[in-house]
Design an enzyme around this catalytic site. Sequence first.
Site, mmCIF file in Angstrom:
data_model
loop_
_atom_site.group_PDB
_atom_site.id
_atom_site.type_symbol
_atom_site.label_atom_id
_atom_site.label_comp_id
_atom_site.label_asym_id
_atom_site.label_seq_id
_atom_site.Cartn_x
_atom_site.Cartn_y
_atom_site.Cartn_z
ATOM 1 N N ALA A 113 2.561 34.027 43.234
ATOM 2 C CA ALA A 113 1.378 33.563 42.505
ATOM 3 C C ALA A 113 1.474 33.804 41.003
ATOM 4 O O ALA A 113 2.270 34.617 40.520
ATOM 5 C CB ALA A 113 0.137 34.274 43.047
ATOM 6 N N SER A 140 3.340 28.229 45.534
ATOM 7 C CA SER A 140 2.184 28.955 46.051
ATOM 8 C C SER A 140 0.895 28.195 45.780
ATOM 9 O O SER A 140 0.724 27.581 44.714
ATOM 10 C CB SER A 140 2.103 30.335 45.393
ATOM 11 O OG SER A 140 0.891 30.981 45.720
ATOM 12 N N TYR A 163 -2.991 28.340 52.546
ATOM 13 C CA TYR A 163 -3.744 29.102 53.527
ATOM 14 C C TYR A 163 -4.735 28.146 54.185
ATOM 15 O O TYR A 163 -5.193 27.196 53.549
ATOM 16 C CB TYR A 163 -4.526 30.243 52.869
ATOM 17 C CG TYR A 163 -3.672 31.230 52.119
ATOM 18 C CD1 TYR A 163 -3.094 32.311 52.779
ATOM 19 C CD2 TYR A 163 -3.462 31.105 50.743
ATOM 20 C CE1 TYR A 163 -2.314 33.227 52.091
ATOM 21 C CE2 TYR A 163 -2.683 32.015 50.048
ATOM 22 C CZ TYR A 163 -2.111 33.082 50.729
ATOM 23 O OH TYR A 163 -1.338 33.980 50.054
ATOM 24 N N THR A 189 0.699 30.061 55.470
ATOM 25 C CA THR A 189 0.761 31.509 55.619
ATOM 26 C C THR A 189 -0.216 31.955 56.688
ATOM 27 O O THR A 189 -1.410 31.644 56.626
ATOM 28 C CB THR A 189 0.456 32.198 54.282
ATOM 29 O OG1 THR A 189 1.447 31.807 53.322
ATOM 30 C CG2 THR A 189 0.477 33.710 54.424
ATOM 31 N N LYS A 262 4.541 30.741 57.945
ATOM 32 C CA LYS A 262 5.102 31.910 57.270
ATOM 33 C C LYS A 262 4.307 33.141 57.690
ATOM 34 O O LYS A 262 3.076 33.103 57.721
ATOM 35 C CB LYS A 262 5.028 31.717 55.755
ATOM 36 C CG LYS A 262 5.546 32.880 54.927
ATOM 37 C CD LYS A 262 5.491 32.515 53.455
ATOM 38 C CE LYS A 262 5.944 33.660 52.562
ATOM 39 N NZ LYS A 262 4.914 34.738 52.502
ATOM 40 N N HIS A 286 5.083 39.189 54.132
ATOM 41 C CA HIS A 286 4.353 38.976 52.884
ATOM 42 C C HIS A 286 4.859 39.919 51.787
ATOM 43 O O HIS A 286 4.098 40.360 50.924
ATOM 44 C CB HIS A 286 2.850 39.183 53.106
ATOM 45 C CG HIS A 286 1.978 38.275 52.291
ATOM 46 N ND1 HIS A 286 1.239 37.252 52.849
ATOM 47 C CD2 HIS A 286 1.719 38.229 50.972
ATOM 48 C CE1 HIS A 286 0.552 36.635 51.906
ATOM 49 N NE2 HIS A 286 0.837 37.208 50.742
ATOM 50 N N GLY A 318 11.920 38.756 52.109
ATOM 51 C CA GLY A 318 11.619 40.171 52.071
ATOM 52 C C GLY A 318 12.848 41.019 51.834
ATOM 53 O O GLY A 318 13.645 41.246 52.743
ATOM 54 N N GLY A 319 13.030 41.482 50.588
ATOM 55 C CA GLY A 319 14.101 42.421 50.286
ATOM 56 C C GLY A 319 15.460 41.828 50.011
ATOM 57 O O GLY A 319 16.432 42.567 49.861
ATOM 58 N N ILE A 320 15.568 40.504 49.929
ATOM 59 C CA ILE A 320 16.854 39.868 49.608
ATOM 60 C C ILE A 320 17.146 40.095 48.131
ATOM 61 O O ILE A 320 16.427 39.605 47.262
ATOM 62 C CB ILE A 320 16.820 38.361 49.919
ATOM 63 C CG1 ILE A 320 16.465 38.094 51.385
ATOM 64 C CG2 ILE A 320 18.141 37.709 49.528
ATOM 65 C CD1 ILE A 320 17.520 38.466 52.370
#
Length: 389
Positions: A113, A140, A163, A189, A262, A286, A318-320
């Site tokens: 965002a 987003s 959403y 999401t 997602k 998320h 997530g975490g890449i």
Amino acid sequence: MKCKPVSAFRVEFKFYRYAAPALTDQYDHSVANLDDLLNVEEFAALAEAKLEPAAYDYYRNGSGDEITVAENITAWRGLGLRPRVLVDVSQRNPTIDLFGQRVAAPLLVAPTALHQMADPEGEVATGRGASAADIPLVLSSLSTRTIEDVAAVTTSPLVMQIYIAQDRDFTTDLARRAQAAGCRALMVTLDTPIWGTRERDIRNKFHVPKGMKIANLERPGQPTGHRGSGLGEALSWTIDPSLTWADLETLARAVDIPVWVKGVLRADDAVRAIDHGAAGIAVSNHGGRQLDGTIATARALPEVVAAVNGQAPVVVDGGIRRGSDILRAIALGATAVQVGRPVLWGLAAGGAAGVTRVLELLITEFSAAMALAGCAHIDEITPDLIAKV
């Protein structure tokens, strides 16, 4: 492969400063040589120096004790690799078909965002940067630029994240607007029945800065900029704790483009999603911003892949942080990965050129990881590359 290296030149960029409670028109005219930044963490350090603390905290934070934020990263690093040797990897092909188009690597820009806090052009700069790297962008619904603005500058596939709001008609209209703008798919999401508690935002009394708006969620007489301690008070209508699988199915029937989901972390939810119209699955928690303590996506991925059983593509975020993480994800069965925060660091560091540089670093690292693992093609990245413990 269309992916082009960022040429070695010094890039002058202007930085849009976020200062609570107002967004000023002051720019930082610092000069940075983006080619001197060699990895995502170096971009993160530069972004932290450039961003105001409240903006940096908003981008980086997670919910609760931020356990999941940390676990997302460490889980990938905990997966040991067992490379093959004496394989001809002189010619490698990291490209893949996504959303009907050949792209540079199994990589997408995840939805994040408020990009105008990092660059005055916001998501338009992100779209330019992603397209220059030949990587799809998931926009987003909390973007500061309109779908149409971003679509106008994007040549790589564009996907719209949404959403399902309490106002179902608004959601349908937004979905159809994204389709009309040329988005290749929607990404809905699912993990936000309520907003997660992000204490950094509460402590900073974070709000949408003055002069900025959440462009695609504007409604007559109800601006999206506000004061407060987080986004929830202004955007509570955009999510719905009564949401069910039937609502997903209804939305999927309302548009003519594929609807991905997602926020899936369980095998049974992956199967339900496909049964109710999902054309793709994004394994995601998320970014650790919802339920703290949620399983790391690297650990959830194999279960979801097994449950989907080839019925739909599966991406993971997530975490890449490294190209070797992309290799790990593909070896575990993912079709592609999504990256969010690294792109924000690139945007803050150097606008569109910074986004391109971050993505091309990851692509280059991924190609090198393929070579060192003994893989010339994507389909050679198989589960046996992951060490069993």
